[in-house]
Design a protein around this motif. Structure first.
Motif, mmCIF file in Angstrom:
data_model
loop_
_atom_site.group_PDB
_atom_site.id
_atom_site.type_symbol
_atom_site.label_atom_id
_atom_site.label_comp_id
_atom_site.label_asym_id
_atom_site.label_seq_id
_atom_site.Cartn_x
_atom_site.Cartn_y
_atom_site.Cartn_z
ATOM 1 N N HIS A 1 -16.201 -44.410 7.117
ATOM 2 C CA HIS A 1 -14.919 -45.125 7.013
ATOM 3 C C HIS A 1 -14.609 -45.482 5.563
ATOM 4 N N ARG B 1 -13.418 -42.479 3.583
ATOM 5 C CA ARG B 1 -11.995 -42.195 3.802
ATOM 6 C C ARG B 1 -11.127 -43.233 3.081
ATOM 7 N N ARG C 1 7.215 -39.031 11.449
ATOM 8 C CA ARG C 1 6.577 -39.663 10.294
ATOM 9 C C ARG C 1 6.749 -38.843 9.017
ATOM 10 N N LYS D 1 -4.465 -43.123 5.041
ATOM 11 C CA LYS D 1 -4.457 -44.200 6.037
ATOM 12 C C LYS D 1 -3.735 -45.408 5.432
ATOM 13 N N ASN E 1 4.554 -44.633 13.645
ATOM 14 C CA ASN E 1 3.531 -44.779 14.684
ATOM 15 C C ASN E 1 3.885 -45.908 15.645
ATOM 16 N N CYS F 1 -1.717 -38.338 17.734
ATOM 17 C CA CYS F 1 -1.053 -39.397 18.517
ATOM 18 C C CYS F 1 -0.672 -40.546 17.593
ATOM 19 N N ALA G 1 -1.920 -43.474 17.411
ATOM 20 C CA ALA G 1 -3.096 -44.148 16.845
ATOM 21 C C ALA G 1 -4.390 -43.433 17.231
ATOM 22 N N SER G 2 -4.311 -42.122 17.402
ATOM 23 C CA SER G 2 -5.523 -41.364 17.754
ATOM 24 C C SER G 2 -5.286 -39.876 17.507
ATOM 25 N N ASN G 3 -6.349 -39.106 17.562
ATOM 26 C CA ASN G 3 -6.240 -37.641 17.483
ATOM 27 C C ASN G 3 -6.246 -37.078 18.890
ATOM 28 N N LEU H 1 -4.024 -37.761 10.431
ATOM 29 C CA LEU H 1 -5.125 -38.541 9.885
ATOM 30 C C LEU H 1 -6.418 -37.913 10.414
ATOM 31 N N GLY I 1 -9.396 -38.317 11.751
ATOM 32 C CA GLY I 1 -10.131 -39.421 12.374
ATOM 33 C C GLY I 1 -11.634 -39.273 12.199
ATOM 34 N N ILE I 2 -12.288 -40.406 12.023
ATOM 35 C CA ILE I 2 -13.754 -40.395 11.934
ATOM 36 C C ILE I 2 -14.309 -39.983 13.307
ATOM 37 N N ARG J 1 -12.687 -38.081 15.463
ATOM 38 C CA ARG J 1 -12.379 -36.636 15.537
ATOM 39 C C ARG J 1 -13.499 -35.836 14.886
ATOM 40 N N THR K 1 -8.982 -39.287 20.792
ATOM 41 C CA THR K 1 -10.142 -39.933 20.167
ATOM 42 C C THR K 1 -9.688 -40.947 19.125
ATOM 43 N N ASN K 2 -10.318 -42.083 19.110
ATOM 44 C CA ASN K 2 -10.212 -43.002 17.967
ATOM 45 C C ASN K 2 -11.357 -44.003 17.997
ATOM 46 N N THR K 3 -11.437 -44.779 16.913
ATOM 47 C CA THR K 3 -12.528 -45.719 16.729
ATOM 48 C C THR K 3 -12.607 -46.717 17.869
HETATM 49 N N1 PLP Z 1 -4.620 -40.797 13.951
HETATM 50 C C1 PLP Z 1 -3.964 -41.944 13.700
HETATM 51 C C2 PLP Z 1 -2.510 -41.879 13.374
HETATM 52 C C3 PLP Z 1 -4.630 -43.174 13.760
HETATM 53 O O1 PLP Z 1 -3.970 -44.322 13.504
HETATM 54 C C4 PLP Z 1 -6.010 -43.205 14.087
HETATM 55 C C5 PLP Z 1 -6.751 -44.446 14.167
HETATM 56 O O2 PLP Z 1 -6.255 -45.504 13.929
HETATM 57 C C6 PLP Z 1 -6.650 -41.984 14.345
HETATM 58 C C7 PLP Z 1 -5.931 -40.802 14.258
HETATM 59 C C8 PLP Z 1 -8.107 -41.941 14.714
HETATM 60 O O3 PLP Z 1 -8.905 -42.245 13.604
HETATM 61 P P1 PLP Z 1 -10.370 -42.844 13.778
HETATM 62 O O4 PLP Z 1 -11.097 -41.935 14.704
HETATM 63 O O5 PLP Z 1 -10.932 -42.830 12.400
HETATM 64 O O6 PLP Z 1 -10.204 -44.223 14.333
#
Ligand code: PLP
Length: 282
Positions: free
Chosen positions: A48, A51, A138, A145, A152, A178, A180-182, A201, A203-204, A206, A239-241
């Motif tokens: 994290h 990034r 967007r 980030k 979003n 997405c 807030a996620s992949n 983005l 994603g970690i 991802r 997927t997301n954190t």
């Molecule tokens: N894509 C977007 C737009 C996001 O906001 C996020 C997480 O907040 C992610 C992907 C997933 O990223 P991560 O897996 O690092 O949480």
């Protein structure tokens, strides 16, 4: 009492005052990270912060102290707030300066961070989520980030208004990610996700999922896919954190379909958990 990070100190939350001339406040000129805390430990903290420092570089921001100091403050705050399972949110805004669109390089910014106790969302992981498919409105640097997240937040509002918990975004029918996620799809046992370009983005989670899928010997394709492919997928997951891996069970909006939760999604979920437990018990 709730404590937060303010620049290089841990202080009571109520003692922090943010300037009206903070560029984060005026322009959304800042970057952030969200790190998941399991059993009091920040998971994949180094990834994290890597990034985070890349986001800073891409925006020509100078971080106020070395990354190791960020590590130390993060761990201290989690301990101080006695967080077991939750989230660590960190942001860095470019500067406090008289409002002017033009930024100067090497300005001294403002670091703030807080923690929140939030249990893992087992329900979404096990039962899956409903999503909406909608336009990706967007900008063209989604790889950074930044706290500037209106595209979003608007997509997520639209999702919620349609009883969905996430929005899958597309540019002219090419699926990016997405709100807030992949997003991943599985078709004929092959796994697809958008490549890590300026349009998503990276994603970690991802990256971890790609690593795990590779270890499992799955066929992986980091290539853009269309709404039609999404419609026709055997499995879809995000997927997301925060949620780790959540299956998608229905989609509405620009396309409409139902999906069952498939064996590849389940296998990736169980391998993800296994890997996490191994890392945390080392
Ligand atoms: N894509 C977007 C737009 C996001 O906001 C996020 C997480 O907040 C992610 C992907 C997933 O990223 P991560 O897996 O690092 O949480």
């Amino acid at each position: 009492m709730d404590y937060v990070i303010y620049n290089n100190q841990i202080v009571p939350k109520d003692s922090v005052h943010i300037s009206m001339e903070d560029r984060g406040y005026n322009f959304g000129d800042g970057i952030y990270e969200v790190i998941r805390i399991y059993n009091g430990t920040p998971y994949t903290m180094e990834e994290h912060y890597e990034r985070f420092s890349n986001s800073a570089k891409k925006l020509e921001m100078t971080l106020p102290y070395p990354i190791e100091t960020f590590y130390m403050l993060t761990e201290q705050l989690i301990r101080k707030n006695e967080i077991r399972d939750g989230l660590f949110y960190l942001q860095y805004t470019r500067a406090v300066a008289p409002r002017n669109h033009l930024y100067e390089r090497n300005m001294e910014g403002v670091v703030t961070a807080f923690t929140r106790e939030v249990p893992l969302n087992i329900k979404d992981q096990s039962e899956g989520i409903a999503v909406i498919a909608t336009d990706d409105i967007r900008w063209l640097r989604c790889d950074i980030k930044t706290i500037n997240l209106l595209g979003n937040t608007m997509a997520l509002r639209k999702a919620a208004d349609n009883k969905c918990s996430e929005a899958i975004l597309h540019r002219n029918h090419l699926v990016t990610e997405c709100a807030a996620s992949n997003v991943f799809i599985v078709k004929d046992k092959k796994v697809y996700t958008h490549p890590a370009t300026n349009l998503i983005l990276n994603g970690i989670t991802r990256q971890l999922v790609l690593h795990i899928a590779n270890e499992l010997g799955l066929e992986l394709f980091e290539q853009p896919f269309t709404l039609e492919h999404l419609m026709d997928a055997d499995e879809v997951f995000i997927t997301n954190t925060n949620v780790e891996i959540a299956p998608v069970i229905s989609i509405s909006g620009d396309i409409s379909n139902h999906y069952s939760i498939g064996p590849i999604t389940r296998k990736l979920q169980s391998s993800f958990t296994e890997r996490k437990i191994n890392a945390l018990t080392k």
